[in-house]
Design an enzyme around this catalytic site. Structure first.
Site, PDB file in Angstrom:
ATOM      1  N   SER A 183       0.790  -1.226   0.000  1.00 35.01           N
ATOM      2  CA  SER A 183       0.000   0.000   0.000  1.00 35.01           C
ATOM      3  C   SER A 183       0.821   1.274   0.000  1.00 35.01           C
ATOM      4  CB  SER A 183      -0.970  -0.007   1.177  1.00 35.01           C
ATOM      5  OG  SER A 183      -0.288  -0.229   2.381  1.00 35.01           O
ATOM      6  N   HIS A 211      -5.652  -3.577  -2.753  1.00 31.68           N
ATOM      7  CA  HIS A 211      -5.377  -2.630  -3.843  1.00 31.68           C
ATOM      8  C   HIS A 211      -5.351  -3.314  -5.207  1.00 31.68           C
ATOM      9  CE1 HIS A 211      -4.342   0.598  -1.018  1.00 31.68           C
ATOM     10  NE2 HIS A 211      -3.857  -0.387  -0.281  1.00 31.68           N
ATOM     11  N   LYS A 242     -11.850   0.527  -1.777  1.00 33.68           N
ATOM     12  CA  LYS A 242     -10.883   1.149  -2.678  1.00 33.68           C
ATOM     13  C   LYS A 242     -11.474   1.151  -4.098  1.00 33.68           C
ATOM     14  CE  LYS A 242      -7.339  -0.120   0.629  1.00 33.68           C
ATOM     15  NZ  LYS A 242      -7.321   1.096   1.441  1.00 33.68           N
TER      16      LYS A 242
END
Ligand code: PMP
Length: 382
Positions: A183, A211, A242
């Site tokens: 991240s 992610h 996200k």
């Protein structure tokens, strides 16, 4: 109270002295990549909404329709009354996206990692964890250790070190856990090699695709799909917060693992299920990502554009600009703010001392001109 006030004053002063005191600044959302703050419109290069789906018309409509029909839904943990047919449908859709038998939803991605790692780690288990794994994995490992698991942290991405640790381990069950996209650095875990090691050492492979989901892979299945190793991953953890543009966490796995985790994962059992409009928003976002693959292509065009401007190949929408000390990173972030860009400075303990950085996060919702203006400003300050 005086001892507490003295302690607070001293502790907060110490954080400030080291440029580590954080502030909490409210912004007004405008769209996926713009906010208003202190009357100014800012372009966000700090959000994880990689596809801009949080503001997609179909996503907004799905949330609004669900709220209109049934309010926020039953407020209770999933095992009590919070688990609705909407949750069930989203779990099925996530399982499909990941090529798994079953899915399980959590209030957040943080809770998902806590519940998965702590419920699978116990006596007789050795956990092997990458040194740059997310805080939620680290906390899950700490809980597992209290339940009798042993923990071995391997140097970031170092497969030779991991192989040696696995070979030397006498634990009866081994669990490897890694982020798929790290991240704060934006680099990828070598999932192809991890899949081989997992097979050679009969280990369980848990991958946090926070992610990666909807960003990587032809179908948005994540970095595991990108490497073609979906089947080697035993538990795909993820977040809806996200690229999905909503809120919540999930695990995609087998029916049996799902059953174990929803029985023994305390962060699942003792926390209220997500609100239905959020679940319906996530379902709509996943449909949009499937039906409009050009959105993901647009994100990769933006990544390539910034890569060209910075003169380096970028591996993900997370672009670290390492500046060194905290003060330098903060000054750069302030300068960008003056220019109308919201780019966060990341400091210890989130990253190791001496590697404070700007963390630029790209979105398909950025216009090419946004990227160019950002690159111009970065050039001027770095
Ligand atoms: N894993 C990783 C790698 C993350 O970056 C994050 C979010 N910072 C999480 C898990 C937690 O997800 P959530 O924000 O949904 O709690």
């Amino acid at each position: 109270m005086s001892v507490w006030n003295e302690w607070l004053d001293a502790s907060l002063d110490k954080l400030a002295e080291h440029e580590l005191l954080r502030t909490l600044d409210a912004v007004e959302p405008v769209d996926a990549v713009h906010v208003r703050a202190d009357g100014r419109r800012l372009t966000l290069f700090s959000s994880n909404d990689y596809l801009g789906l949080s503001a997609h018309p179909k996503v907004r409509q799905a949330a609004a329709d669900a709220a209109e029909q049934g309010g926020l839904g039953p407020r209770g943990s999933a095992l009590v009354c919070g688990y609705t047919t909407a949750h069930e449908a989203l779990e099925r859709e996530l399982a499909e996206l990941k090529g798994c038998e079953a899915g399980l939803l959590f209030p957040t991605g943080f809770a998902a990692n806590l519940a998965v790692v702590s419920s699978l780690g116990g006596s007789g288990v050795a956990i092997f964890s990458d040194s740059l794994n997310h805080a939620s994995i680290i906390d899950g490992c700490r809980l597992a250790r209290r339940r009798g698991a042993t923990l071995e942290v391997y140097p970031h991405g170092d497969m030779a070190a991991l192989e040696e640790m696995l070979a030397n381990s006498e634990a009866s069950r081994k669990l490897i856990v890694t982020d798929s996209v790290f991240s704060m650095d934006g680099d990828l875990a070598p999932l192809d090699r991890l899949a081989e090691l997992k097979a050679e050492h009969d280990a369980l492979l848990v991958v946090d695709e926070a992610h990666g989901t909807l960003v990587f892979g032809e179908h948005g299945g994540g970095v595991a799909e990108h490497f073609g190793v979906e089947d080697a991953v035993d538990v795909h953890v993820g977040t809806l917060s996200k690229a999905v543009g909503a809120l919540g966490g999930f695990a995609a796995t087998s029916q049996k693992f799902r059953q174990w985790i929803f029985n023994r994962g305390r962060a699942f059992v003792f926390s209220t299920a997500q609100a239905v409009p959020v679940v319906e928003a996530a379902r709509a976002a996943i449909r949009v990502a499937r039906d409009e693959p050009e959105i993901r292509r647009r994100l990769w065009e933006r990544i390539a554009q910034l890569g060209d401007r910075l003169g380096r190949e970028l591996t993900s929408p997370i672009v670290p600009i390492v500046l060194g000390d905290e003060a330098r990173a903060l000054a750069a972030s302030d300068h960008l703010l003056d220019e109308g860009f919201h780019v966060i400075a990341i400091r210890p303990p989130t990253v190791p001392p001496g590697t404070s950085r700007l963390r630029v996060a790209l979105s398909a919702a950025h216009a090419p001109e946004d990227i160019d203006r950002l690159a111009d400003t970065l050039e001027a300050i770095t």
